[in-house]
Every structure is written in C-alpha cells, then in structure tokens.
Design a protein around this motif. Structure first.
Motif, PDB file in Angstrom:
ATOM      1  N   ILE A  30       0.843  -1.188   0.000  1.00 11.62           N
ATOM      2  CA  ILE A  30       0.000   0.000   0.000  1.00 11.62           C
ATOM      3  C   ILE A  30       0.883   1.244   0.000  1.00 11.62           C
ATOM      4  CG2 ILE A  30      -1.745   1.293   1.278  1.00 11.62           C
ATOM      5  CD1 ILE A  30      -2.645  -1.387   2.489  1.00 11.62           C
ATOM      6  N   THR A  31       0.624   2.136  -0.906  1.00 17.01           N
ATOM      7  CA  THR A  31       1.394   3.375  -0.998  1.00 17.01           C
ATOM      8  C   THR A  31       1.369   4.119   0.333  1.00 17.01           C
ATOM      9  OG1 THR A  31       0.870   3.578  -3.345  1.00 17.01           O
ATOM     10  CG2 THR A  31       1.617   5.567  -2.221  1.00 17.01           C
ATOM     11  N   ASN A  32       2.542   4.603   0.734  1.00 13.56           N
ATOM     12  CA  ASN A  32       2.673   5.275   2.037  1.00 13.56           C
ATOM     13  C   ASN A  32       3.452   6.574   1.885  1.00 13.56           C
ATOM     14  OD1 ASN A  32       2.455   5.625   4.829  1.00 13.56           O
ATOM     15  ND2 ASN A  32       4.357   4.527   5.234  1.00 13.56           N
ATOM     16  N   GLY A  33       2.956   7.431   0.992  1.00 13.92           N
ATOM     17  CA  GLY A  33       3.614   8.710   0.777  1.00 13.92           C
ATOM     18  C   GLY A  33       5.023   8.536   0.265  1.00 13.92           C
ATOM     19  N   ALA A  34       5.966   9.291   0.857  1.00 11.74           N
ATOM     20  CA  ALA A  34       7.362   9.224   0.431  1.00 11.74           C
ATOM     21  C   ALA A  34       8.100   8.041   1.040  1.00 11.74           C
ATOM     22  CB  ALA A  34       8.064  10.526   0.808  1.00 11.74           C
ATOM     23  N   GLU A  35       7.457   7.332   1.951  1.00 10.85           N
ATOM     24  CA  GLU A  35       8.084   6.182   2.606  1.00 10.85           C
ATOM     25  C   GLU A  35       7.860   4.907   1.796  1.00 10.85           C
ATOM     26  OE1 GLU A  35       7.276   5.715   6.745  1.00 10.85           O
ATOM     27  OE2 GLU A  35       6.941   7.855   7.047  1.00 10.85           O
ATOM     28  N   PRO A  36       8.586   3.848   2.118  1.00 10.39           N
ATOM     29  CA  PRO A  36       8.335   2.569   1.447  1.00 10.39           C
ATOM     30  C   PRO A  36       6.898   2.121   1.662  1.00 10.39           C
ATOM     31  CG  PRO A  36      10.409   2.500   2.633  1.00 10.39           C
ATOM     32  CD  PRO A  36       9.740   3.782   3.037  1.00 10.39           C
ATOM     33  N   PRO A  37       6.336   1.335   0.747  1.00 11.98           N
ATOM     34  CA  PRO A  37       4.947   0.894   0.879  1.00 11.98           C
ATOM     35  C   PRO A  37       4.712   0.110   2.161  1.00 11.98           C
ATOM     36  CG  PRO A  37       5.789   0.437  -1.319  1.00 11.98           C
ATOM     37  CD  PRO A  37       6.960   0.848  -0.489  1.00 11.98           C
ATOM     38  N   LEU A  38       3.499   0.216   2.672  1.00  8.19           N
ATOM     39  CA  LEU A  38       3.062  -0.596   3.800  1.00  8.19           C
ATOM     40  C   LEU A  38       2.734  -2.002   3.311  1.00  8.19           C
ATOM     41  CD1 LEU A  38       0.601   1.994   5.355  1.00  8.19           C
ATOM     42  CD2 LEU A  38       2.856   1.401   6.274  1.00  8.19           C
ATOM     43  N   THR A  39       2.925  -2.985   4.185  1.00  2.00           N
ATOM     44  CA  THR A  39       2.555  -4.362   3.872  1.00  2.00           C
ATOM     45  C   THR A  39       1.307  -4.728   4.666  1.00  2.00           C
ATOM     46  OG1 THR A  39       4.886  -4.940   3.542  1.00  2.00           O
ATOM     47  CG2 THR A  39       3.338  -6.757   3.829  1.00  2.00           C
ATOM     48  N   ALA A  40       0.359  -5.361   3.994  1.00  2.00           N
ATOM     49  CA  ALA A  40      -0.887  -5.754   4.656  1.00  2.00           C
ATOM     50  C   ALA A  40      -1.281  -7.154   4.228  1.00  2.00           C
ATOM     51  CB  ALA A  40      -2.003  -4.769   4.323  1.00  2.00           C
ATOM     52  N   GLY A  41      -2.006  -7.846   5.106  1.00  2.00           N
ATOM     53  CA  GLY A  41      -2.589  -9.142   4.794  1.00  2.00           C
ATOM     54  C   GLY A  41      -4.095  -9.016   4.750  1.00  2.00           C
ATOM     55  N   SER A 107       0.907  -4.066   8.678  1.00  2.00           N
ATOM     56  CA  SER A 107       2.112  -4.041   9.505  1.00  2.00           C
ATOM     57  C   SER A 107       2.504  -2.574   9.681  1.00  2.00           C
ATOM     58  CB  SER A 107       3.257  -4.808   8.832  1.00  2.00           C
ATOM     59  OG  SER A 107       3.031  -6.199   8.864  1.00  2.00           O
ATOM     60  N   HIS A 108       2.488  -2.101  10.929  1.00  2.00           N
ATOM     61  CA  HIS A 108       2.750  -0.680  11.190  1.00  2.00           C
ATOM     62  C   HIS A 108       4.242  -0.386  11.060  1.00  2.00           C
ATOM     63  CE1 HIS A 108      -1.244   0.652  12.289  1.00  2.00           C
ATOM     64  NE2 HIS A 108      -1.396  -0.435  13.039  1.00  2.00           N
ATOM     65  N   ALA A 109       4.609   0.264   9.983  1.00  2.00           N
ATOM     66  CA  ALA A 109       6.015   0.565   9.712  1.00  2.00           C
ATOM     67  C   ALA A 109       6.640   1.324  10.870  1.00  2.00           C
ATOM     68  CB  ALA A 109       6.127   1.379   8.424  1.00  2.00           C
ATOM     69  N   GLY A 110       7.771   0.821  11.351  1.00  2.00           N
ATOM     70  CA  GLY A 110       8.461   1.439  12.478  1.00  2.00           C
ATOM     71  C   GLY A 110       8.079   0.863  13.820  1.00  2.00           C
ATOM     72  N   ASP A 111       7.099  -0.059  13.847  1.00  2.00           N
ATOM     73  CA  ASP A 111       6.685  -0.692  15.105  1.00  2.00           C
ATOM     74  C   ASP A 111       6.319  -2.150  14.845  1.00  2.00           C
ATOM     75  OD1 ASP A 111       5.980  -1.197  17.695  1.00  2.00           O
ATOM     76  OD2 ASP A 111       4.126  -0.025  17.671  1.00  2.00           O
ATOM     77  N   THR A 112       7.258  -2.872  14.224  1.00  2.00           N
ATOM     78  CA  THR A 112       7.072  -4.290  13.943  1.00  2.00           C
ATOM     79  C   THR A 112       8.177  -5.095  14.601  1.00  2.00           C
ATOM     80  OG1 THR A 112       8.322  -4.083  11.879  1.00  2.00           O
ATOM     81  CG2 THR A 112       5.916  -3.852  11.740  1.00  2.00           C
ATOM     82  N   PHE A 113       8.060  -6.418  14.533  1.00  2.00           N
ATOM     83  CA  PHE A 113       9.052  -7.279  15.183  1.00  2.00           C
ATOM     84  C   PHE A 113      10.451  -7.090  14.607  1.00  2.00           C
ATOM     85  CE2 PHE A 113       7.674  -9.623  11.482  1.00  2.00           C
ATOM     86  CZ  PHE A 113       8.824 -10.258  11.026  1.00  2.00           C
ATOM     87  N   ASP A 114      10.543  -6.636  13.348  1.00  2.00           N
ATOM     88  CA  ASP A 114      11.850  -6.482  12.718  1.00  2.00           C
ATOM     89  C   ASP A 114      12.237  -5.018  12.491  1.00  2.00           C
ATOM     90  OD1 ASP A 114       9.941  -6.003  10.808  1.00  2.00           O
ATOM     91  OD2 ASP A 114      10.876  -7.209   9.237  1.00  2.00           O
ATOM     92  N   ASP A 115      11.442  -4.092  12.994  1.00  2.00           N
ATOM     93  CA  ASP A 115      11.746  -2.673  12.835  1.00  2.00           C
ATOM     94  C   ASP A 115      11.077  -1.887  13.953  1.00  2.00           C
ATOM     95  OD1 ASP A 115      12.257  -0.072  12.088  1.00  2.00           O
ATOM     96  OD2 ASP A 115      10.904  -0.089  10.347  1.00  2.00           O
TER      97      ASP A 115
END
Length: 327
Positions: A30-41, A107-115
């Motif tokens: 999912i497009t997330n402005g100037a940031e990398p795309p968000l991932t969703a299931g 997956s909330h970018a910046g608050d995930t298990f790997d970030d």
C-alpha cells in the motif's frame, strides 16, 4: 474445527453476510507517501478450497489469491500491538473471513518485530490504518464487493490505542512523564528508561497529528495501551460502538491505568469483558511448542489458562459484537 463449530452455532442468532466454506488470502503493498509501501494481509470469504500455508511462525488454511465470494461484505481493519505485524491476529482474521467479513491487517512501519525504529511515534499508526481503509475501498482488486457503510476496527495493545484514535480519540502524551514519575516500575516506563528515551517525547505533539477516520462504525479493542493518556475530553468524540477486552492478570499493563480509564471515560458505555486468569499476551494466538521455546514471554500463559479454548470463545464473541454493530 473448533472455530467452525462455533460459527455453525452462531448461525441461528446472527445474520451472516456471506458465509463461505473457506478463506482466501493475499499480501498486498500500500502506498505510504514518500516512505516505502506498507505491507498488509487480507483474509476474505471464498468458495475455493483452502490448503495449509505458512504465515510467519504459524500455519493457516487458506486459498491464496482465490476469487472472493459474496457481495456488500463488511470490512474489519486490524491493528497489531507493539513489535507485531499484520499476521499477529491471524486466527481472528480467519474467524471473521469464515463468517463472511473481509479482514485486512497492516504491519505498522516502524513498530514491527523487525523494525522498532519509530515505535514511540504513535501518531504514525492511525494514519497507516487510514491508508489501509482507503486502499481497501478504492484500490483493492475486490473493492466493489465491500460495503463502505459497514467498517469495523480491531486492535490489541498499541493497536487498541491506534483504533481508539482512528475512531475519534485524542490522547495527551504529555501525561506519560508524570505517570512514569509515579509508576516507574511499569513495563512502559521501564522500557522508556532502558531505551534512553526522554519521557517528555510526546509533550509537543499537536492534536492535529492524530488522524481520525469517520468511516469506522464499530470498534473492538483488547488491552489498549496508554489508556490513561486520553481522559474524558480526549474520548469525547468517540461515538462508535466499542467493545473492550481486559486481561485480569495483565502484568504488562497493570490495572487500573489502561483498560479502565477508557471504559470509564467513553461517552457511550462500551461492552466490557474481563478474562479471568489471562495475561496481556493471551490475546495473541496460541503458540506451538517451537515458538513457545523461542518466545516464552509472549507464548506462555498462567497455569490453568487454556489459550486455545479462550481464543475459540474470544473470536466468537468478537464476531458476535461486529455482527450486532455492523448490521
């Protein structure tokens, strides 16, 4: 099989909008402005036969990329807890899809298990949930099968906080510093100290930073974090139906500072469930033996608490609540 037995029992009391034999699933960007795309299931009803597939450390029975079944389907967006990801509540998503809902989790970018790089920038989360809803209604390949008038939201811990904001809540993060002055032993305050984070980090967050989404008509939250940061004024604009779940033995977010303030300060009395003998992480799906060895802090329940049995009832009750509030 336990879940399907519960759904069959529910058929006599609720109108299931698109009951299907199996669940379709796909992962999207999912497009997330100037940031990398968000991932969703995304989980949705289908008539295609499901098979076993890995989902992170879990296994789910789904039909990947299968055609959707039904029309005018209600949508439930999902927000995970701190350090989670979109699959954190896959069992609840499966339950919803089996009953004819479409469940979409980001997956909330910046608050995930790997970030964890932006874990305390809590104002980012509601905006990401807003982007998820817009994607589902406007861009998802099956978006015309959704009913835009029936949108619910589910959130756990930081996700519960996120959903409350999305539904109209305005927290005051300047309350964190004085709270931690008094409750330095709480996990939240201890984590801030060990991370070297200044406790006044939220003092300058303007109310305009919190993105609301009037498309959300019903909310289910479990063990919401930062409940003390809202207050009556901060929750005055939350007009949706709310169901709150509280773990009686929540040592991660001790009572009465998280669930109870939200319950007491909402303008409309919520449904309120206290789960006896449950801990904070019992709202996450049951772990297998391997994951329990790897992550005992989130997998191990108190003696005598059967997480699998609880989740059967929890998912059924969440489903019932959303059926009642998204007619």
């Amino acid at each position: 099989m336990r879940l399907m037995t519960i759904f069959i029992a529910l058929l006599g009391s609720v109108a299931v909008p698109g009951l299907a034999a199996d669940v379709g699933f796909e992962e999207v960007k999912i497009t997330n402005g100037a940031e990398p795309p968000l991932t969703a299931g995304i989980w949705y009803p289908t008539n295609a036969q499901g098979t076993s597939h890995s989902l992170g450390d879990f296994t789910q029975t789904v039909a990947p990329e299968a055609p959707i079944a039904g029309s005018r389907l209600p949508l439930v967006v999902m927000s995970h807890g701190g350090g989670g990801w979109y699959g954190s509540h896959y069992d609840t998503a499966l339950a919803l899809a089996h009953a004819g809902f479409v469940a979409a989790a980001v997956s909330h970018a910046g608050d995930t298990f790997d970030d964890q790089s932006r874990v305390l920038q809590l104002w980012r989360r509601p905006e990401q949930l807003h982007r998820l809803i817009s994607y589902m209604l406007d861009e998802w390949r099956w978006h015309r099968r959704l009913d835009a008038a029936r949108i619910g939201a589910f959130g756990f811990s930081n996700g519960g906080f996120t959903v409350l904001v999305a539904a109209g809540g305005v927290p005051d993060l300047s309350k964190i510093a004085p709270f931690c002055d008094v409750h330095a032993d709480h996990d939240l305050c201890d984590a801030l100290q060990h991370a070297g984070v200044e406790r006044h980090f939220g003092s300058n967050v303007p109310a305009s930073a919190w993105i609301h989404d009037s498309r959300i008509r019903a909310v289910v939250i479990a063990a919401p974090s930062f409940g003390f940061a809202f207050g009556r004024a901060g929750l005055s604009s939350v007009r949706t139906a709310v169901q709150i779940w509280s773990a009686a033995d929540d040592r991660h977010q001790p009572h009465p500072y998280y669930d109870e303030p939200v319950r007491d300060d909402l303008p409309r009395a919520p449904g309120y469930h206290v789960v006896a003998n449950a801990g904070h992480f019992d709202f996450l799906p049951p772990c297998d033996a391997r994951l329990s060895r790897m992550r005992p802090e989130i997998c191990n329940s108190r003696p005598g608490f059967d997480r699998a049995t609880f989740h059967d009832q929890f998912n059924a009750d969440v489903l019932q609540s959303l059926h009642d509030t998204l007619p």
